[in-house]
Motif scaffolding. Sequence first.
Motif: not given
Length: 129
Positions: A1-23
Amino acid sequence: MNGAGHDEETLALAHRLLDAARQGDSALLESYLAAGVPAALTSAAGDSLLMLAAYHGHADTVRLILKHGGDANAANDRGQTPLAGAVFKGYTDVVKVLTGAGADPDAGNPSAREAARMFARDDIQALLA
Protein backbone atom coordinates in the motif's frame (compact mmCIF):
# COMPACT_ATOMS: atom_id res chain seq x y z
CA MET A 1 0.00 0.00 0.00
CA ASN A 2 1.32 3.45 -0.77
CA GLY A 3 1.68 6.17 1.87
CA ALA A 4 -1.23 8.25 0.59
CA GLY A 5 -3.67 5.35 0.88
CA HIS A 6 -2.54 4.68 4.43
CA ASP A 7 -2.97 8.37 5.32
CA GLU A 8 -6.49 8.35 3.88
CA GLU A 9 -7.39 5.26 5.90
CA THR A 10 -5.98 6.81 9.07
CA LEU A 11 -7.93 10.01 8.47
CA ALA A 12 -11.12 8.05 7.78
CA LEU A 13 -10.67 6.12 11.03
CA ALA A 14 -10.09 9.35 12.97
CA HIS A 15 -13.31 10.82 11.54
CA ARG A 16 -15.18 7.62 12.40
CA LEU A 17 -13.95 7.77 16.01
CA LEU A 18 -14.74 11.48 16.35
CA ASP A 19 -18.26 10.76 15.03
CA ALA A 20 -18.56 7.90 17.54
CA ALA A 21 -17.78 10.34 20.35
CA ARG A 22 -20.42 12.78 19.03
CA GLN A 23 -22.98 9.97 18.84
CA GLY A 24 -22.11 8.32 22.15
CA ASP A 25 -21.03 5.06 20.49
CA SER A 26 -19.13 3.75 23.51
CA ALA A 27 -18.82 0.21 22.12
CA LEU A 28 -16.91 1.36 19.04
CA LEU A 29 -14.72 3.74 21.05
CA GLU A 30 -13.98 1.08 23.68
CA SER A 31 -12.66 -1.33 21.06
CA TYR A 32 -10.28 1.24 19.57
CA LEU A 33 -9.20 2.86 22.84
CA ALA A 34 -8.50 -0.58 24.32
CA ALA A 35 -6.41 -1.36 21.22
CA GLY A 36 -4.27 1.72 21.81
CA VAL A 37 -5.86 4.60 19.93
CA PRO A 38 -4.99 7.67 22.02
CA ALA A 39 -7.83 9.16 24.06
CA ALA A 40 -6.31 12.55 23.18
CA LEU A 41 -7.32 12.21 19.49
CA THR A 42 -8.63 15.60 18.27
CA SER A 43 -10.48 17.03 15.30
CA ALA A 44 -9.01 19.71 13.04
CA ALA A 45 -10.55 22.29 15.42
CA GLY A 46 -8.84 20.73 18.41
CA ASP A 47 -12.00 19.11 19.78
CA SER A 48 -11.00 15.95 21.64
CA LEU A 49 -13.05 12.80 21.81
CA LEU A 50 -13.89 13.88 25.35
CA MET A 51 -15.01 17.36 24.25
CA LEU A 52 -17.29 15.91 21.58
CA ALA A 53 -18.84 13.35 23.91
CA ALA A 54 -19.35 15.97 26.63
CA TYR A 55 -20.81 18.59 24.28
CA HIS A 56 -23.28 16.06 22.92
CA GLY A 57 -24.38 14.85 26.36
CA HIS A 58 -23.01 11.30 26.47
CA ALA A 59 -22.07 10.77 30.14
CA ASP A 60 -21.21 7.07 29.72
CA THR A 61 -18.96 7.84 26.75
CA VAL A 62 -17.29 10.63 28.73
CA ARG A 63 -16.66 8.16 31.55
CA LEU A 64 -15.17 5.65 29.08
CA ILE A 65 -12.81 8.19 27.49
CA LEU A 66 -11.66 9.38 30.92
CA LYS A 67 -10.98 5.75 31.89
CA HIS A 68 -8.68 5.49 28.87
CA GLY A 69 -6.73 8.61 29.80
CA GLY A 70 -8.80 11.45 28.36
CA ASP A 71 -7.83 14.84 29.82
CA ALA A 72 -10.81 16.44 31.58
CA ASN A 73 -9.20 19.88 31.21
CA ALA A 74 -7.95 19.75 27.61
CA ALA A 75 -9.21 22.84 25.80
CA ASN A 76 -9.96 22.98 22.08
CA ASP A 77 -8.44 25.56 19.71
CA ARG A 78 -10.98 28.15 20.93
CA GLY A 79 -10.00 27.69 24.58
CA GLN A 80 -13.18 25.80 25.50
CA THR A 81 -13.04 22.83 27.87
CA PRO A 82 -15.28 19.75 27.93
CA LEU A 83 -16.77 20.97 31.22
CA ALA A 84 -17.67 24.36 29.77
CA GLY A 85 -19.25 22.62 26.77
CA ALA A 86 -21.37 20.42 29.01
CA VAL A 87 -22.41 23.45 31.08
CA PHE A 88 -23.33 25.41 27.94
CA LYS A 89 -25.54 22.56 26.77
CA GLY A 90 -27.01 21.96 30.24
CA TYR A 91 -25.90 18.32 30.62
CA THR A 92 -25.87 17.97 34.40
CA ASP A 93 -24.96 14.27 34.28
CA VAL A 94 -21.89 15.02 32.15
CA VAL A 95 -20.92 17.89 34.46
CA LYS A 96 -21.03 15.47 37.41
CA VAL A 97 -18.78 12.94 35.61
CA LEU A 98 -16.26 15.61 34.60
CA THR A 99 -16.09 17.32 38.00
CA GLY A 100 -15.75 13.89 39.59
CA ALA A 101 -12.72 13.37 37.34
CA GLY A 102 -11.15 16.63 38.49
CA ALA A 103 -12.24 19.00 35.71
CA ASP A 104 -11.37 22.58 36.68
CA PRO A 105 -14.48 24.82 36.62
CA ASP A 106 -12.24 27.88 36.19
CA ALA A 107 -10.25 26.59 33.19
CA GLY A 108 -10.89 27.75 29.64
CA ASN A 109 -12.48 30.77 28.08
CA PRO A 110 -15.21 31.12 29.00
CA SER A 111 -14.76 28.88 31.99
CA ALA A 112 -17.47 26.46 33.04
CA ARG A 113 -18.25 28.68 36.00
CA GLU A 114 -18.62 31.74 33.71
CA ALA A 115 -20.77 29.75 31.27
CA ALA A 116 -23.06 28.63 34.10
CA ARG A 117 -23.56 32.26 35.12
CA MET A 118 -24.00 33.51 31.53
CA PHE A 119 -26.68 30.95 30.76
CA ALA A 120 -28.33 31.04 34.20
CA ARG A 121 -27.72 27.34 34.83
CA ASP A 122 -28.38 27.61 38.57
CA ASP A 123 -28.50 23.84 39.07
CA ILE A 124 -25.07 23.48 37.48
CA GLN A 125 -23.62 26.49 39.32
CA ALA A 126 -24.32 24.61 42.54
CA LEU A 127 -22.31 21.62 41.23
CA LEU A 128 -19.34 23.87 40.49
CA ALA A 129 -19.28 25.53 43.93
